[in-house]
Scaffold this motif. Sequence first.
Motif, PDB file in Angstrom:
ATOM      1  N   UNK A  43      31.881   0.084 -22.494  1.00 36.97           N
ATOM      2  CA  UNK A  43      31.744  -1.336 -21.677  1.00 36.97           C
ATOM      3  C   UNK A  43      33.054  -2.138 -21.674  1.00 36.97           C
ATOM      4  N   UNK A  44      33.013  -3.245 -21.148  1.00 32.48           N
ATOM      5  CA  UNK A  44      34.063  -4.061 -20.903  1.00 32.48           C
ATOM      6  C   UNK A  44      33.977  -5.163 -22.053  1.00 32.48           C
ATOM      7  N   UNK A  45      32.955  -5.693 -22.316  1.00 30.95           N
ATOM      8  CA  UNK A  45      32.844  -6.813 -23.418  1.00 30.95           C
ATOM      9  C   UNK A  45      32.001  -6.381 -24.510  1.00 30.95           C
ATOM     10  N   UNK A  46      31.420  -5.428 -24.445  1.00 22.94           N
ATOM     11  CA  UNK A  46      30.731  -5.026 -25.888  1.00 22.94           C
ATOM     12  C   UNK A  46      29.177  -5.591 -25.587  1.00 22.94           C
ATOM     13  N   UNK A  47      28.889  -6.409 -24.597  1.00 27.72           N
ATOM     14  CA  UNK A  47      27.256  -6.817 -24.350  1.00 27.72           C
ATOM     15  C   UNK A  47      26.392  -5.566 -24.037  1.00 27.72           C
ATOM     16  N   UNK A  48      27.125  -4.397 -23.616  1.00 28.53           N
ATOM     17  CA  UNK A  48      26.163  -3.496 -23.461  1.00 28.53           C
ATOM     18  C   UNK A  48      26.061  -2.288 -24.135  1.00 28.53           C
ATOM     19  N   UNK A  49      26.795  -2.758 -25.209  1.00 25.75           N
ATOM     20  CA  UNK A  49      26.806  -1.672 -26.390  1.00 25.75           C
ATOM     21  C   UNK A  49      25.695  -1.907 -27.236  1.00 25.75           C
ATOM     22  N   UNK A  50      24.985  -0.753 -27.856  1.00 23.29           N
ATOM     23  CA  UNK A  50      23.829  -1.042 -28.648  1.00 23.29           C
ATOM     24  C   UNK A  50      24.098  -1.671 -29.807  1.00 23.29           C
ATOM     25  N   UNK A  51      23.282  -2.456 -30.397  1.00 23.79           N
ATOM     26  CA  UNK A  51      23.530  -3.141 -31.762  1.00 23.79           C
ATOM     27  C   UNK A  51      23.830  -2.258 -33.068  1.00 23.79           C
ATOM     28  N   UNK A  52      23.322  -0.889 -33.060  1.00 19.35           N
ATOM     29  CA  UNK A  52      23.400  -0.248 -34.222  1.00 19.35           C
ATOM     30  C   UNK A  52      24.302   1.086 -33.604  1.00 19.35           C
ATOM     31  N   UNK A  53      25.043   1.628 -34.687  1.00 21.00           N
ATOM     32  CA  UNK A  53      25.677   2.427 -34.616  1.00 21.00           C
ATOM     33  C   UNK A  53      24.557   3.718 -35.273  1.00 21.00           C
ATOM     34  N   UNK A  54      24.536   4.788 -34.889  1.00 20.35           N
ATOM     35  CA  UNK A  54      23.488   5.622 -35.141  1.00 20.35           C
ATOM     36  C   UNK A  54      24.107   6.811 -36.078  1.00 20.35           C
ATOM     37  N   UNK A  55      23.253   7.386 -37.039  1.00 21.08           N
ATOM     38  CA  UNK A  55      23.626   8.242 -38.025  1.00 21.08           C
ATOM     39  C   UNK A  55      23.864   9.439 -37.307  1.00 21.08           C
ATOM     40  N   UNK A  56      24.914  10.170 -37.551  1.00 18.28           N
ATOM     41  CA  UNK A  56      25.319  11.517 -37.094  1.00 18.28           C
ATOM     42  C   UNK A  56      25.552  12.468 -38.187  1.00 18.28           C
ATOM     43  N   UNK A  57      24.818  13.551 -38.085  1.00 18.79           N
ATOM     44  CA  UNK A  57      24.905  14.516 -39.048  1.00 18.79           C
ATOM     45  C   UNK A  57      25.985  15.432 -38.965  1.00 18.79           C
ATOM     46  N   UNK A  58      26.943  15.363 -39.854  1.00 16.46           N
ATOM     47  CA  UNK A  58      28.379  16.120 -39.485  1.00 16.46           C
ATOM     48  C   UNK A  58      28.219  17.406 -40.828  1.00 16.46           C
ATOM     49  N   UNK A  59      27.311  17.405 -41.508  1.00 19.15           N
ATOM     50  CA  UNK A  59      27.350  18.394 -42.661  1.00 19.15           C
ATOM     51  C   UNK A  59      27.056  19.868 -42.027  1.00 19.15           C
ATOM     52  N   UNK A  60      26.816  19.985 -40.899  1.00 18.59           N
ATOM     53  CA  UNK A  60      26.765  21.391 -40.324  1.00 18.59           C
ATOM     54  C   UNK A  60      27.843  21.726 -39.466  1.00 18.59           C
ATOM     55  N   UNK A  61      29.029  20.985 -39.318  1.00 20.29           N
ATOM     56  CA  UNK A  61      30.173  21.094 -38.741  1.00 20.29           C
ATOM     57  C   UNK A  61      31.247  21.555 -39.862  1.00 20.29           C
ATOM     58  N   UNK A  62      32.469  21.508 -39.148  1.00 21.70           N
ATOM     59  CA  UNK A  62      33.573  21.892 -39.981  1.00 21.70           C
ATOM     60  C   UNK A  62      34.316  20.775 -40.541  1.00 21.70           C
ATOM     61  N   UNK A  63      33.622  19.620 -40.504  1.00 19.43           N
ATOM     62  CA  UNK A  63      34.279  18.360 -40.950  1.00 19.43           C
ATOM     63  C   UNK A  63      34.699  18.464 -42.379  1.00 19.43           C
TER      64      UNK A  63
ATOM     65  N   UNK B 242      40.528   6.298 -24.112  1.00 18.82           N
ATOM     66  CA  UNK B 242      40.088   5.089 -25.149  1.00 18.82           C
ATOM     67  C   UNK B 242      40.634   3.964 -24.977  1.00 18.82           C
ATOM     68  N   UNK B 243      42.167   3.906 -24.597  1.00 21.93           N
ATOM     69  CA  UNK B 243      42.814   2.931 -24.449  1.00 21.93           C
ATOM     70  C   UNK B 243      42.499   1.956 -23.261  1.00 21.93           C
ATOM     71  N   UNK B 244      41.956   2.930 -22.161  1.00 13.39           N
ATOM     72  CA  UNK B 244      41.936   2.061 -21.065  1.00 13.39           C
ATOM     73  C   UNK B 244      40.267   1.626 -20.625  1.00 13.39           C
ATOM     74  N   UNK B 245      39.495   2.062 -21.384  1.00 17.48           N
ATOM     75  CA  UNK B 245      37.953   1.983 -21.184  1.00 17.48           C
ATOM     76  C   UNK B 245      37.373   1.556 -22.575  1.00 17.48           C
ATOM     77  N   UNK B 246      37.871   1.644 -23.642  1.00 18.67           N
ATOM     78  CA  UNK B 246      37.287   1.410 -25.037  1.00 18.67           C
ATOM     79  C   UNK B 246      37.259   0.106 -25.485  1.00 18.67           C
ATOM     80  N   UNK B 247      37.629  -1.018 -24.863  1.00 18.69           N
ATOM     81  CA  UNK B 247      37.532  -2.202 -25.179  1.00 18.69           C
ATOM     82  C   UNK B 247      36.266  -2.664 -25.800  1.00 18.69           C
ATOM     83  N   UNK B 248      35.188  -2.580 -25.306  1.00 18.41           N
ATOM     84  CA  UNK B 248      33.955  -2.904 -25.594  1.00 18.41           C
ATOM     85  C   UNK B 248      33.340  -2.396 -27.029  1.00 18.41           C
ATOM     86  N   UNK B 249      33.666  -0.957 -26.823  1.00 18.53           N
ATOM     87  CA  UNK B 249      33.197  -0.363 -27.977  1.00 18.53           C
ATOM     88  C   UNK B 249      33.825  -0.748 -29.416  1.00 18.53           C
ATOM     89  N   UNK B 250      35.313  -0.968 -28.925  1.00 20.69           N
ATOM     90  CA  UNK B 250      36.168  -1.389 -29.999  1.00 20.69           C
ATOM     91  C   UNK B 250      35.644  -2.682 -30.841  1.00 20.69           C
TER      92      UNK B 250
END
Length: 406
Positions: free
Chosen positions: A13-33, A296-304
């Motif tokens: 998004x350009x301004x964050x208005x279209x970004x959902x209100x909550x960041x969702x849980x992502x299970x990383x325990x089955x990855x090599x994180x 990221x730098x060109x399109x990530x402003x709303x997410x940021x």
Amino acid sequence: MKRSNMPVSMKCGADGNNVMDEFAFVDRSKTNAEKYVLRQKLFGTEEVMPLWVADMDIATPECVLEAITKRLAHPIVGYEIMSDSAYEAQIEWFATHHDFVMKREWLSYSPSVVASIGCAIRAFSDAEDEVIVMDPVYPPFYSQVRENNRTLVIHTLNQDEEGIYRFDLDRLSTQTSEKTKVLLLCSPHNPVGRVWSYEELSALCRWCEERGIVIISDEIHCDLVYAPHKHISTARIIPENTVMLLGPGKTFNMAGFSISTVCIPSQLLRDKFEIERKRVHWGDGAVLSHIGFEAAYREGRGWYYKLIAHLSQNAEYIDKTLSSTPIQYAKPEATYLAWLDCRALGMDDRELRKFFVKEARLGLSPGLSFGKEGSGFMRLNFAVTSQTLTEALEKLRGALQGDAYV
């Protein structure tokens, strides 16, 4: 508490208005994180919630993933150079967000900030020359000095009555000599969360310039700053004497892309750095990293913007939750790292670490790993979902109550 293993899509998004209100849980325990894989090695058990290494348990922006998916439609993934448009995206980001206009020729690729620190130390000093490091600080600051056969000069940061850390130039003047060639600066500071003011940075830059000391400024956390504080790019002050280390890894949770940049306004310093950069031959990086970097730098402003709001709320929730406990905490001015003062618990560092692992079931970074001044502290990474943070703090409060600290 039931949680989905599937992330909610986070549009940039350009301004964050279209970004959902909550960041969702992502299970990383089955990855090599490494945050999860190294639990047994670091904490002696996998039964801890890992809140140590500084990456986020929040999905990387969808605009980054979409750009990479699009690139993978091409059947060849070979050697590619980093495009001027990728650098220009970062230049535009810094002009917009930090009021600092970089030039394309100032920038070069690096696989990581730590790699850049080592390269810069070798470029601007000789064996056994002195390098200044401020204690407490990110552990590789110490190791890169030692591993490159330089002499470590440790400058202890002062903590005032309000818990704010500051450096002391008068005292620093007594610690240096003609062999002092480099000062490693962490700006914003990890782990204490300081955003150095313009006045502080100006005084430090002038002090270094007068003594011919090159400033290597790690600014990887520069976007993660909370109002009313504002990050000042160190090279804005005395560009001829400053090397800035930058990248999208912290801002957009892209550490796994192994991409950062080095900003050197001085032609003289650039030439010295380039000699060493060619010697280690880390090349120009990988094509998918280039694509993700630019997206990221060109399109990530709303997410940021959404991320900053979320992290700020998490930081305030920690303050609210711990206010009735002996653990002292002040919301950081920057970063997603909570510097917890646990000295009132009356434990030594070994006991403190054991308490967090065995009683609270939390895997945090021990303060002592950041230097002697970190003794009695623990660092907690709060770049997680609100739900995860709530669970973690409930574990901590429960452990404190069990030991009659609350």
